[in-house]
Design a protein around this motif. Structure first.
Motif, PDB file in Angstrom:
ATOM      1  N   GLN A  32       0.835  -1.207   0.000  1.00 25.28           N
ATOM      2  CA  GLN A  32       0.000   0.000   0.000  1.00 25.28           C
ATOM      3  C   GLN A  32       0.866   1.252   0.000  1.00 25.28           C
ATOM      4  O   GLN A  32       0.620   2.200  -0.762  1.00 25.28           O
ATOM      5  CB  GLN A  32      -0.921   0.007   1.223  1.00 25.28           C
ATOM      6  N   GLN A  33       1.896   1.260   0.845  1.00 25.77           N
ATOM      7  CA  GLN A  33       2.786   2.421   0.930  1.00 25.77           C
ATOM      8  C   GLN A  33       3.588   2.579  -0.352  1.00 25.77           C
ATOM      9  O   GLN A  33       3.766   3.695  -0.858  1.00 25.77           O
ATOM     10  CB  GLN A  33       3.725   2.265   2.127  1.00 25.77           C
ATOM     11  N   PHE A  34       4.072   1.473  -0.908  1.00 26.85           N
ATOM     12  CA  PHE A  34       4.851   1.495  -2.150  1.00 26.85           C
ATOM     13  C   PHE A  34       4.024   2.084  -3.291  1.00 26.85           C
ATOM     14  O   PHE A  34       4.510   2.896  -4.084  1.00 26.85           O
ATOM     15  CB  PHE A  34       5.295   0.074  -2.500  1.00 26.85           C
ATOM     16  N   MET A  35       2.751   1.689  -3.369  1.00 21.43           N
ATOM     17  CA  MET A  35       1.872   2.133  -4.445  1.00 21.43           C
ATOM     18  C   MET A  35       1.322   3.541  -4.223  1.00 21.43           C
ATOM     19  O   MET A  35       0.827   4.174  -5.154  1.00 21.43           O
ATOM     20  CB  MET A  35       0.698   1.158  -4.585  1.00 21.43           C
ATOM     21  N   GLY A  36       1.343   4.009  -2.974  1.00 24.48           N
ATOM     22  CA  GLY A  36       0.779   5.322  -2.686  1.00 24.48           C
ATOM     23  C   GLY A  36      -0.734   5.294  -2.623  1.00 24.48           C
ATOM     24  O   GLY A  36      -1.394   6.299  -2.897  1.00 24.48           O
ATOM     25  N   HIS A  37      -1.311   4.118  -2.259  1.00 26.53           N
ATOM     26  CA  HIS A  37      -2.771   4.002  -2.133  1.00 26.53           C
ATOM     27  C   HIS A  37      -3.211   4.633  -0.813  1.00 26.53           C
ATOM     28  O   HIS A  37      -2.718   4.254   0.248  1.00 26.53           O
ATOM     29  CB  HIS A  37      -3.205   2.532  -2.137  1.00 26.53           C
ATOM     30  N   VAL A  58      -8.121  -0.609  -2.107  1.00 25.38           N
ATOM     31  CA  VAL A  58      -7.613  -0.645  -3.487  1.00 25.38           C
ATOM     32  C   VAL A  58      -6.501  -1.687  -3.587  1.00 25.38           C
ATOM     33  O   VAL A  58      -6.450  -2.467  -4.541  1.00 25.38           O
ATOM     34  CB  VAL A  58      -7.085   0.745  -3.909  1.00 25.38           C
ATOM     35  N   THR A  59      -5.625  -1.697  -2.598  1.00 27.71           N
ATOM     36  CA  THR A  59      -4.537  -2.678  -2.572  1.00 27.71           C
ATOM     37  C   THR A  59      -5.097  -4.085  -2.410  1.00 27.71           C
ATOM     38  O   THR A  59      -4.621  -5.035  -3.038  1.00 27.71           O
ATOM     39  CB  THR A  59      -3.566  -2.372  -1.410  1.00 27.71           C
ATOM     40  N   MET A  60      -6.116  -4.219  -1.571  1.00 29.37           N
ATOM     41  CA  MET A  60      -6.727  -5.526  -1.330  1.00 29.37           C
ATOM     42  C   MET A  60      -7.329  -6.108  -2.605  1.00 29.37           C
ATOM     43  O   MET A  60      -7.310  -7.329  -2.806  1.00 29.37           O
ATOM     44  CB  MET A  60      -7.814  -5.410  -0.266  1.00 29.37           C
TER      45      MET A  60
END
Length: 407
Positions: free
Chosen positions: A370-375, A380-382
């Protein structure tokens, strides 16, 4: 002994008994006086007593339910302005919202929120469709603007229910699920770029897109000041938007859409190699580093003139690459008598979704992803994790069944 005051029975000019709060003026108009939820005295008029009493019943029902009658004249335009004022929206997003709202402003935007019915909204969306607006535009207007603005009116007791709910099914159902490239497709794409002289100078950009899973606007605006080759990190602290904010289409500097978008991400080995190669290519090609766009210069990925790539230029490049690859692959597969590995349509977001999927397949911790993607929203990550898990479960079930099958 004090006599009790008897209530005077009031009648209209036709001799009909008037209820409390009702009256008739010298012009024959009937009126009804009441106190709204804010404590203000209000008076409504009607030439017909039966019609007036229908309105009375509605007013009493609203008062009993706590509906804010003082806001009964608020238009959808005013409600949307109020909604925006309560949100912490970045300037770039705000400008985009206001530009989109122009489609609504002189149409259903003028209608009172208390008068808007579900059918009104459905007819409005269909009108937009007939006028040639894309489903994505209609979805944005409906889901991100009108629905939340009216939901706010509902939550603040201005309307009894939100008429916008359920109006977007026709347009939401047409949303295509974003698909990541399979490992086989990703390898085929990379190999083709690497071995095709016409396109191999773009290989570093595509490798970084896959490795970082950054948004289009983040990669387009990436400068060498954001890249720390020594510590192998990339700072995502801004984006470059190619939008028309009333001054024609051009690049605009903007901060990340949410606080979660502001992040520092580590380079993978492939990402590091790609950036080193990109620096070498820029020196070899003599790409200028001092060309300024939206206050930025020295872009990591730039045209031969040193300017950022526009979204359409990369989309056109991708289409040309996919078309050429698929044509050649069809011929090769036929000659080699094997299955064709054709590539699907690839957009900017395909790289982001593919990069995210590869990390999820590698069992990275979901909070780290989640942090890597900036979500900003872990749901959204799930969604990516759930998709990967379904694929993995299917493969594992098939393999387990094959291993345990009785011959």
């Amino acid at each position: 002994m004090v006599k009790e005051r008897q209530r005077t029975t009031r009648k209209d000019k036709r001799g009909r008994i008037l209820k409390k709060g009702e009256g008739q003026d010298k012009n024959g108009r009937y009126y009804y006086v009441y106190t709204d939820t804010s404590g203000k005295r209000k008076r409504i008029y009607d030439m017909d007593l039966a019609s007036l009493r229908e309105t009375e019943r509605l007013i009493q029902k609203n008062l009993e339910d706590g509906i804010d009658m003082s806001a009964s004249n608020r238009t959808l335009n005013e409600q949307f302005d109020l909604y925006l004022s309560t949100k912490d929206i970045r300037q770039s997003s705000l400008s985009h919202y206001l530009e989109r709202w122009k489609i609504v402003k002189d149409d259903i935007g003028k209608k009172k929120v208390t008068d808007i019915k579900k059918a009104d909204l459905q007819l409005f969306y269909r009108k937009l469709k007939k006028e040639g607006y894309a489903d994505s535009t209609i979805r944005q207007i409906g889901n991100s603007m009108i629905t939340p603005a009216l939901e706010m009116a509902f939550e603040n007791d201005v309307i009894r229910k939100n008429p916008a709910k359920g109006c977007m099914k026709e347009y939401n159902s047409k949303v295509k699920t974003k698909e990541a490239l399979t490992l086989e497709e990703q390898k085929a794409f990379i190999d083709f770029i690497r071995n095709t002289e016409q396109y191999n100078r773009y290989l570093p950009m595509f490798m970084v897109l896959f490795s970082t899973a950054c948004r289009r606007s983040e990669i387009v605006g990436l400068t060498w000041d954001d890249v720390d080759l020594k510590n192998k990190t990339i700072s995502i602290n801004h984006q470059l938007l190619y939008k028309n904010f009333g001054d024609g289409f051009k690049f605009h500097y903007a901060e990340p859409k949410t606080d979660a978008g502001m992040r520092v991400i580590p380079m993978t080995p492939n990402c590091y190699k790609a950036l080193i190669r990109q620096r070498e290519l820029q020196l070899m090609l003599g790409i200028p580093r001092d060309v300024e766009t939206a206050g930025l210069c020295d872009f990591v990925f730039a045209t031969l003139k040193g300017t950022p790539f526009t979204p359409s230029s990369v989309n056109n490049l991708l289409k040309a690459i996919i078309d050429k690859y698929n044509q050649q692959e069809a011929i090769r597969a036929k000659e080699e008598k094997r299955r064709k590995i054709l590539l699907p349509h690839i957009s900017w977001h395909t790289f982001r979704h593919t990069g995210c999927t590869r990390l999820a397949e590698g069992h990275i911790d979901i909070k780290s992803l989640q942090q890597f993607m900036g979500h900003s929203d872990i749901r959204v990550t799930m969604n990516v994790y759930n998709h990967v898990d379904k694929e993995r479960i299917a493969q594992e079930v098939i393999q387990a069944a094959a291993n345990s099958e009785v011959i």
